[in-house]
Design a protein around this motif. Sequence first.
Motif, short mmCIF file in Angstrom:
data_model
loop_
_atom_site.label_atom_id
_atom_site.label_comp_id
_atom_site.label_asym_id
_atom_site.label_seq_id
_atom_site.Cartn_x
_atom_site.Cartn_y
_atom_site.Cartn_z
N LEU A 81 -1.86 15.98 19.50
CA LEU A 81 -1.25 15.08 18.53
C LEU A 81 -1.91 15.16 17.05
CD1 LEU A 81 -0.53 11.64 20.35
CD2 LEU A 81 1.08 13.46 19.84
N TYR A 82 -1.01 15.34 16.17
CA TYR A 82 -1.49 15.33 14.69
C TYR A 82 -0.88 14.11 14.17
CZ TYR A 82 -3.06 20.26 14.75
OH TYR A 82 -3.61 21.44 15.02
N ALA A 86 -7.12 -5.98 11.28
CA ALA A 86 -6.70 -4.99 10.75
C ALA A 86 -5.61 -4.46 11.73
CB ALA A 86 -7.76 -3.82 10.61
N THR A 87 -4.81 -3.67 10.89
CA THR A 87 -3.64 -2.77 11.85
C THR A 87 -3.46 -1.50 11.18
OG1 THR A 87 -1.82 -3.53 10.22
CG2 THR A 87 -2.19 -5.06 12.14
N GLU A 88 -2.99 -0.37 12.16
CA GLU A 88 -2.74 0.88 11.53
C GLU A 88 -1.66 1.12 12.16
OE1 GLU A 88 -5.31 4.74 10.97
OE2 GLU A 88 -5.14 4.21 13.24
N GLU A 89 -0.55 1.49 11.38
CA GLU A 89 0.76 2.36 11.91
C GLU A 89 0.67 3.66 11.71
OE1 GLU A 89 5.62 1.64 11.40
OE2 GLU A 89 4.20 0.43 10.14
N LEU A 90 0.93 4.64 12.79
CA LEU A 90 0.70 6.00 12.95
C LEU A 90 2.15 6.35 13.11
CD1 LEU A 90 -2.37 6.37 14.78
CD2 LEU A 90 -1.96 6.66 12.38
N PHE A 91 2.47 7.56 12.47
CA PHE A 91 3.46 8.42 12.89
C PHE A 91 2.87 10.03 13.39
CE2 PHE A 91 6.58 12.00 11.56
CZ PHE A 91 7.36 11.71 12.61
N THR A 92 2.90 10.35 14.41
CA THR A 92 2.20 11.49 14.83
C THR A 92 3.30 12.53 15.37
OG1 THR A 92 2.17 10.70 17.49
CG2 THR A 92 0.33 10.10 15.66
N ARG A 102 5.47 7.12 17.37
CA ARG A 102 5.14 6.16 16.33
C ARG A 102 4.57 5.10 17.07
NH1 ARG A 102 9.25 2.03 13.76
NH2 ARG A 102 7.87 1.03 12.31
N LEU A 103 3.19 4.88 16.69
CA LEU A 103 2.34 3.77 17.52
C LEU A 103 1.75 3.04 16.46
CD1 LEU A 103 -0.96 4.71 17.84
CD2 LEU A 103 0.32 6.54 18.72
N LEU A 104 1.32 1.73 16.88
CA LEU A 104 0.52 0.65 16.26
C LEU A 104 -0.65 0.16 16.75
CD1 LEU A 104 0.86 -1.51 14.01
CD2 LEU A 104 2.13 -2.72 15.74
N HIS A 105 -1.60 0.19 16.18
CA HIS A 105 -3.00 -0.39 16.54
C HIS A 105 -3.12 -1.66 15.76
CE1 HIS A 105 -4.12 3.29 18.44
NE2 HIS A 105 -3.91 4.01 17.33
N GLU A 106 -3.61 -2.67 16.62
CA GLU A 106 -4.10 -3.99 16.12
C GLU A 106 -5.41 -4.34 16.47
OE1 GLU A 106 -0.38 -7.02 16.09
OE2 GLU A 106 -0.44 -6.07 17.97
N MET A 107 -6.38 -4.36 15.55
CA MET A 107 -7.53 -4.66 15.92
C MET A 107 -8.06 -6.28 15.76
SD MET A 107 -10.77 -3.12 13.65
CE MET A 107 -10.53 -1.71 13.58
#
Length: 160
Positions: free
Chosen positions: A61-62, A111-117, A95-100
């Motif tokens: 995954l990139y 914090a949050t991070e939304e990623l498109f891979t 497409r994923l979402l991390h919630e810290m």
Amino acid sequence: MTGHPPSGLPLFHQTVQDDWIDYNGHLSEAYYVLIFGFATDALMDAAGLDAAYREGTGCSLYTVEAHVRYLHEVARDSELTVRTTVLGVDGKKLRLLHEMFAGAPSGSPVATEELFTLHVDQVSGRAAALPEASREYFAGLLAPAPPWAGNGIREVQPHR
């Protein structure tokens, strides 16, 4: 592939290390991204896209796009939990979402991070189809996007 918690969401845990603290006495912005990266690695491992898969297939995954929101300061020695949700998956894209969270994954995230891979064949340098088992795993974690997901950086309003 490994199982996932009863909630259906993969969880990643990390303790803030001393050398991750910035000159303001809080977690430095780069380390939020590092921790989110570790959570992405844990998700990949759970989905069968682990080191053996990457070595055997030359695929991985990139990250194509990321959006991080820094919501609350994180102190030295904080116990962090990252909850990951899949917002979308198709043949080659995820497409994923991390919630810290500081501590248990309840209340408001720090914090949050939304990623498109993209799943990429590293030899050809082109997007490649995700393995069926991985797509099915990701599809099992699909959840609706929260209202703030998919939004970019807001324009700063002039001070009056």
